[in-house]
Structure formats: C-alpha cells, structure tokens
Design an enzyme around this catalytic site. Structure first.
Site, PDB file in Angstrom:
ATOM      1  N   ARG A 125       0.849  -1.193   0.000  1.00 42.79           N
ATOM      2  CA  ARG A 125       0.000   0.000   0.000  1.00 42.79           C
ATOM      3  C   ARG A 125       0.885   1.244   0.000  1.00 42.79           C
ATOM      4  O   ARG A 125       1.557   1.533   0.993  1.00 42.79           O
ATOM      5  CB  ARG A 125      -0.905   0.025   1.230  1.00 42.79           C
ATOM      6  CG  ARG A 125      -2.006  -1.017   1.217  1.00 42.79           C
ATOM      7  CD  ARG A 125      -2.932  -0.779   2.395  1.00 42.79           C
ATOM      8  NE  ARG A 125      -4.080  -1.673   2.364  1.00 42.79           N
ATOM      9  CZ  ARG A 125      -5.147  -1.535   3.151  1.00 42.79           C
ATOM     10  NH1 ARG A 125      -5.188  -0.543   4.028  1.00 42.79           N
ATOM     11  NH2 ARG A 125      -6.145  -2.388   3.073  1.00 42.79           N
ATOM     12  N   ARG A 175      11.031   6.541   3.381  1.00 43.04           N
ATOM     13  CA  ARG A 175      11.253   7.984   3.361  1.00 43.04           C
ATOM     14  C   ARG A 175      11.988   8.473   4.607  1.00 43.04           C
ATOM     15  O   ARG A 175      12.717   9.464   4.563  1.00 43.04           O
ATOM     16  CB  ARG A 175       9.929   8.713   3.177  1.00 43.04           C
ATOM     17  CG  ARG A 175       9.332   8.480   1.785  1.00 43.04           C
ATOM     18  CD  ARG A 175       8.217   9.441   1.469  1.00 43.04           C
ATOM     19  NE  ARG A 175       6.978   9.084   2.121  1.00 43.04           N
ATOM     20  CZ  ARG A 175       6.128   9.955   2.652  1.00 43.04           C
ATOM     21  NH1 ARG A 175       6.410  11.257   2.635  1.00 43.04           N
ATOM     22  NH2 ARG A 175       4.997   9.547   3.200  1.00 43.04           N
ATOM     23  N   ASP A 223       1.687   5.325  -0.068  1.00 44.25           N
ATOM     24  CA  ASP A 223       1.110   6.545   0.495  1.00 44.25           C
ATOM     25  C   ASP A 223       0.737   7.528  -0.616  1.00 44.25           C
ATOM     26  O   ASP A 223       1.131   7.382  -1.774  1.00 44.25           O
ATOM     27  CB  ASP A 223       2.113   7.214   1.431  1.00 44.25           C
ATOM     28  CG  ASP A 223       2.294   6.458   2.733  1.00 44.25           C
ATOM     29  OD1 ASP A 223       1.399   5.676   3.097  1.00 44.25           O
ATOM     30  OD2 ASP A 223       3.332   6.657   3.394  1.00 44.25           O
TER      31      ASP A 223
END
Length: 286
Positions: free
Chosen positions: A61, A212, A63
């Site tokens: 999934r 990230r 973002d």
C-alpha cells in the site's frame, strides 16, 4: 489462516503502474478521495458490467503521492465473469482508466498466490538531485531537490549499519498491533549520468514511512549535518527521533515486487502472516 479461493471464483493477478501525484495513496478512503484501488475497482466493475465491486489486494500500500512502476495486486472474480471477459479485459481497462494508472498484465494466478503475503521482497527507488540549479522540469514530479551538496560515499557508508534484520521502530510510524521488525536486504546509492542520486531500498516488507525516513536520515549524513554513525545510533535507540525527517513522497517509486516459485507460494503465505520478534528485543507504507 487459509488463503483458498472461494468455490466458483478464480484469482486474477494484475501487474500495474501509476503516477501517484493525484492519488490519495493506494487504499480506498472513507471520505471518497481519489485512490488507485478505488479507480481500478470502479473500472473493473464498469467494464465487466457487474453490480458488485470486487476488492483488490495489493503487494504494498503506497502513500499519497508515491509512484509505482512494478505494483502487483490480485482480485477474485466469479469463474463465469472471468471466462466471459478475460480475452478483452486488459484493453477494456485501458480504455476506462485514467492515463495516470495503467494495467500491463491480467492473468490467472497460480495456486496459493496472494499479492501481499506471497511476496518475498519489495524494491523501491528514491531519487534526489543536489544540483544547485534545482530539478530538471521534466523530472520534477519524480525527483526531490536537496539544496546541499551530497556526499554519496558517506551515505553508502552510513547505510551499512541499517542493512539486515532489525526493529525499525525508529524509522516507522507506529501502528497499533503491528510489528516494526523488517529485514532490509539492500540500501545503496548511485549517481546516474544525469547527476540524479538514486537510492535502491529492498526489503521483505516495509512499515509506514520507513523508506522515506531512512532516506531522510541518509541525506542528513550526505550534506554533513550528521556524522556517518548517526543513522545506526538512531536505529539502535529504537524510538522515533524528531531529527529524522520524512522526505516528500514524490521522489519515491515502487519498482518491483518479488515472488517465490509457484510451489513455494502457499508456504510463503503462512510465513509472512507470522508476527516476528527479535531475540532479546522488542517485538506494516513508505
């Protein structure tokens, strides 16, 4: 937990890509924001003239704002519906979907396949430029501009302490009941001929904001704001560090998802569902 396909249904694998700029991530949202899952499920319902929405399961999934070149999903369709539409489904979906999401392959999945739990690794790329003039306008939707010169060798040295099986709680947004233990298989930087720095980040799975956050920590090393051993010390501390900056999503792309041989799919499903813990330690995007 059984992953058997219900009688009268067939499991279909979808290989797809999307530009995440205008999507609120992969997963459907309660408030009706545009998502990749929502767009594909709506298109599938429309082109098959179905009253029911058939739900997708995805490998990872992503973002809001994150892109995918090699995303994988599956959907269970009634046998009769699949038999009627299988030959023309790919072309019809291409005609229905917006141009920022493409399905490249639609095929009956092998026995035991689950797009999420069968995967043995996911590989992401994060792209950043330290060019003092900024980002090439043609790449601005996929490359982050970092306004400091970056030492790639220092970033690669710092990355070595992060590779392996660890509790990545310091680099993840904690979710109740979810483990933050992951096996980071690869983390390295290369500078492309055009000057763009590209991080390859590969793991069995990732927890929320992990890629990230790792990139953000390494950029602080690369521009000299933190020493080479800092990312490893943050990892060892095991708690979120406010100094770790979660970089913007547009530089991140899910490049590829890896699966085992067909005969190993069912075993991998069971293994992936087991909650992991580390010996003597505490004990899922991106």
């Amino acid at each position: 937990m059984s992953d058997d396909v219900q009688p009268g249904f067939v499991r279909v694998r979808l290989d797809l890509s999307y530009d995440g700029k205008d999507f609120s991530g992969w997963a459907k949202q309660a408030r009706g924001q545009r998502t990749v899952q929502g767009d594909i499920e709506d298109a599938l319902r429309t082109v098959t003239r179905s009253k029911e929405t058939y739900e997708l399961t995805v490998a990872g999934r992503t973002d809001a704002g994150v892109h995918a070149r090699g995303q994988v999903a599956h959907v269970d369709l009634p046998v009769e519906l699949w038999a009627e539409h299988r030959e023309k489904l790919l072309r019809r979906l291409a005609g229905r979907l917006s141009h920022d999401v493409r399905i490249w392959k639609v095929a009956e999945a092998p026995s035991g396949f689950n797009a999420r739990f069968s995967a043995v690794w996911r590989r992401y790329a994060y792209r950043v430029t330290d060019n003092p003039g900024g980002v090439d306008p043609l790449l601005r939707g996929h490359v982050l501009w970092h306004d400091w010169p970056l030492d790639m060798d220092a970033m690669n040295e710092a990355a070595t302490a992060l590779v392996g099986e660890h509790d990545f709680a310091a680099y993840c947004k904690k979710r109740e009941g979810a483990t933050t233990i992951r096996t980071l298989q690869e983390l390295r930087w290369e500078r492309r001929p055009d000057g763009v720095l590209e991080a390859t980040v590969k793991a069995d799975a990732f927890c929320h904001n992990m890629v990230r956050s790792l990139v953000g920590a390494l950029l602080f090393v690369g521009d000299g704001h933190r020493p080479v051993d800092w990312p490893g010390k943050v990892l060892a501390a095991g708690v979120r560090d406010s100094a770790v900056h979660v970089v913007r999503p547009h530089g991140l792309t899910l490049e590829e998802v890896g699966y085992p041989a067909d005969e190993l799919l069912a075993a991998r499903n069971l293994e992936a569902r087991n909650r992991r813990s580390l010996p003597g330690g505490r004990g899922g995007c991106c």
